[in-house]
Motif scaffolding. Structure first.
Motif, PDB file in Angstrom:
ATOM      1  N   THR A  83       7.010   4.577  67.608  1.00  9.24           N
ATOM      2  CA  THR A  83       7.647   5.839  67.949  1.00  9.24           C
ATOM      3  C   THR A  83       8.637   6.176  66.852  1.00  9.24           C
ATOM      4  O   THR A  83       9.487   5.348  66.503  1.00  9.24           O
ATOM      5  CB  THR A  83       8.366   5.756  69.302  1.00  9.24           C
ATOM      6  N   THR A  85      11.342   9.095  64.838  1.00  7.72           N
ATOM      7  CA  THR A  85      12.258  10.215  65.036  1.00  7.72           C
ATOM      8  C   THR A  85      12.118  11.186  63.870  1.00  7.72           C
ATOM      9  O   THR A  85      11.538  10.855  62.830  1.00  7.72           O
ATOM     10  CB  THR A  85      13.710   9.728  65.124  1.00  7.72           C
ATOM     11  N   VAL A  86      12.646  12.387  64.058  1.00  5.51           N
ATOM     12  CA  VAL A  86      12.594  13.382  62.987  1.00  5.51           C
ATOM     13  C   VAL A  86      13.335  12.851  61.762  1.00  5.51           C
ATOM     14  O   VAL A  86      14.469  12.377  61.858  1.00  5.51           O
ATOM     15  CB  VAL A  86      13.228  14.712  63.448  1.00  5.51           C
ATOM     16  N   GLN A  88      12.435  10.248  59.912  1.00  2.05           N
ATOM     17  CA  GLN A  88      12.192   8.824  59.654  1.00  2.05           C
ATOM     18  C   GLN A  88      11.128   8.670  58.576  1.00  2.05           C
ATOM     19  O   GLN A  88      10.154   9.413  58.514  1.00  2.05           O
ATOM     20  CB  GLN A  88      11.744   8.124  60.930  1.00  2.05           C
ATOM     21  N   ALA A 164       9.386  14.246  66.128  1.00  4.73           N
ATOM     22  CA  ALA A 164       9.514  12.970  66.831  1.00  4.73           C
ATOM     23  C   ALA A 164       8.272  12.753  67.674  1.00  4.73           C
ATOM     24  O   ALA A 164       7.689  13.692  68.209  1.00  4.73           O
ATOM     25  CB  ALA A 164      10.757  12.982  67.711  1.00  4.73           C
ATOM     26  N   ASP A 216       7.488  13.815  74.499  1.00  6.54           N
ATOM     27  CA  ASP A 216       8.526  14.372  75.375  1.00  6.54           C
ATOM     28  C   ASP A 216       8.266  15.818  75.773  1.00  6.54           C
ATOM     29  O   ASP A 216       9.087  16.445  76.429  1.00  6.54           O
ATOM     30  CB  ASP A 216       9.903  14.269  74.707  1.00  6.54           C
TER      31      ASP A 216
END
Length: 416
Positions: A83, A85-86, A88, A164, A216
């Protein structure tokens, strides 16, 4: 002995009754008939109108990400199932050529700026001198743009996650040589210079060096037929259910497609954004949706079964006063929903209306020593045969040869 063989609910006409048929002993039976009355209160409720449709849940964000520059892959710090994140880091490429390009761009810019400076210093004011300065100034502008692009390319040597989500594909290995292709996908993207994106909904993402699916946010593309689509608008609430999900999944209509996407029977795409908790959701869940296009609160209703409709269209109910006395009251009905009907005049909230239940029971003993109950109905339904029976209020019950029942109300109404 009382044996219940089959029960048929009859919404009778004038008496608003319920008749329960019971089995009888085929040898010797005694039958009794009685009526029980209860009351129900007129109450405020919420009436809804909705359209049904089916669809599939998919992540709102489905992003294919690729390097926008050329080079040799030097590192891949993520793997499938991670997973991210923005912003990364997903991977990096070597910067040898990129750095050389940047230095060359800086040198070209410096040379263009020096030439412009010299021409400006020796400007004689002639038309030729003015033209030379203008040309030199344009070269400076071009060189500045080239330097900016080279600096951006250096930044793109590190591929960053624009959204993300869950990494679902890694189509690179360390040592691979890549050429700049950029990124495509659906949904919103972060402000990450290493990729470019197109926004959309439920379109297939192009295959990329990395593929990221958001976890999400979900949506569903429903198919609504042409007779219902005009009733729906963006913002309408949606309730979705599925065998794969416990409880109801809620959402709101995002868009209603103006063009049919089906062959044969016209059907229009309606995209629904899922709201609330999405932890239990995953890609590909089939849902049945109820799109609520009208909702009215505080509507006075009573059970439809207690309303008697006369041949002239007048609707009446039996109202019960606080002292137990009854009176026939004419009511004005509105819309019906499920088992209740709207009352627009004639009753107030809390008014009690009468419900009458008719019951017929059979009992007895057979002369053979063992009770043997079979379907037997007053008026001639022996042994499961056909026939009819008339209730006290004039309602006729017909038993059909296939075992089903048809009910015809007396005094201006029918019910099957």
């Amino acid at each position: 002995m009382v044996a219940i063989v089959v029960a048929v609910l009859v919404l009778a006409g004038a008496g608003t009754g319920v008749w329960w048929f019971t089995g009888r002993d085929k040898a010797n039976a005694a039958s009794t008939t009685g009526a029980t009355t209860t009351t129900v209160a007129a109450s405020l409720t919420t009436l809804e109108k909705s359209v049904s449709a089916t669809g599939t849940l998919t992540p709102t964000v489905q992003q294919a990400v690729s390097f926008a520059v050329s080079g040799t892959v030097t590192a891949i710090p993520v793997k499938v199932g991670d997973t991210v994140t923005v912003g990364q880091t997903l991977a990096t490429v070597d910067t040898l050529q990129l750095n050389a390009d940047l230095l060359a761009a800086k040198a070209t810019l410096a040379s263009a700026q020096a030439t412009l400076s010299d021409l400006q210093a020796t400007n004689t004011g002639t038309a030729a001198a003015t033209a030379q300065i203008a040309a030199a100034s344009a070269k400076v502008t071009v060189a500045q743009a080239a330097e900016t692009a080279a600096e951006a390319a250096m930044g793109d040597a590190t591929l960053l996650a624009p959204v993300a989500g869950l990494v679902t594909a890694v189509n690179l290995q360390v040592g691979d040589k890549v050429t700049g292709t950029g990124s495509t996908g659906t949904g919103s993207t972060g402000n990450v210079p290493s990729s470019s994106s197109s926004s959309g909904s439920n379109s297939s993402s192009a295959s990329g060096q990395f593929e990221i699916v958001g976890t999400d946010a979900y949506d569903s593309s429903l198919s609504v037929n042409d007779s219902d689509v005009a009733l729906i608008k963006p913002g309408d609430q949606v309730e979705m259910t599925s065998d794969s999900v416990t409880g109801t999944v809620f959402g709101v209509v995002r868009t209603v497609g103006p063009l049919s996407t089906a062959t044969g029977v016209a059907a229009y795409p309606v995209v629904v954004d899922v709201t609330g908790d999405t932890k239990s959701l995953h890609d590909g869940i089939s849902v049945t949706a109820r799109i609520i296009y009208e909702r009215r609160a505080n509507v006075l209703t009573i059970p439809t079964a207690v309303i008697t409709k006369a041949a002239n269209g007048t609707s009446t109910v039996t109202k019960v006063a606080s002292d137990g006395t009854t009176s026939t009251v004419t009511v004005t009905t509105g819309e019906s929903s499920g088992t209740v009907t709207e009352i627009t005049a004639g009753l107030s909230e809390g008014d009690q209306v009468q419900v009458t239940t008719y019951a017929r029971t059979s009992s007895g003993t057979s002369t053979g020593g063992t009770n043997q109950n079979q379907q037997g109905f007053p008026g001639g339904f022996p042994g499961g045969g056909t026939g009819s029976f008339q209730l006290p209020n004039g309602t006729t019950v017909q038993r059909n040869s296939n075992g089903s029942f048809s009910v015809t109300q007396g005094k201006g109404g029918s019910n099957g």
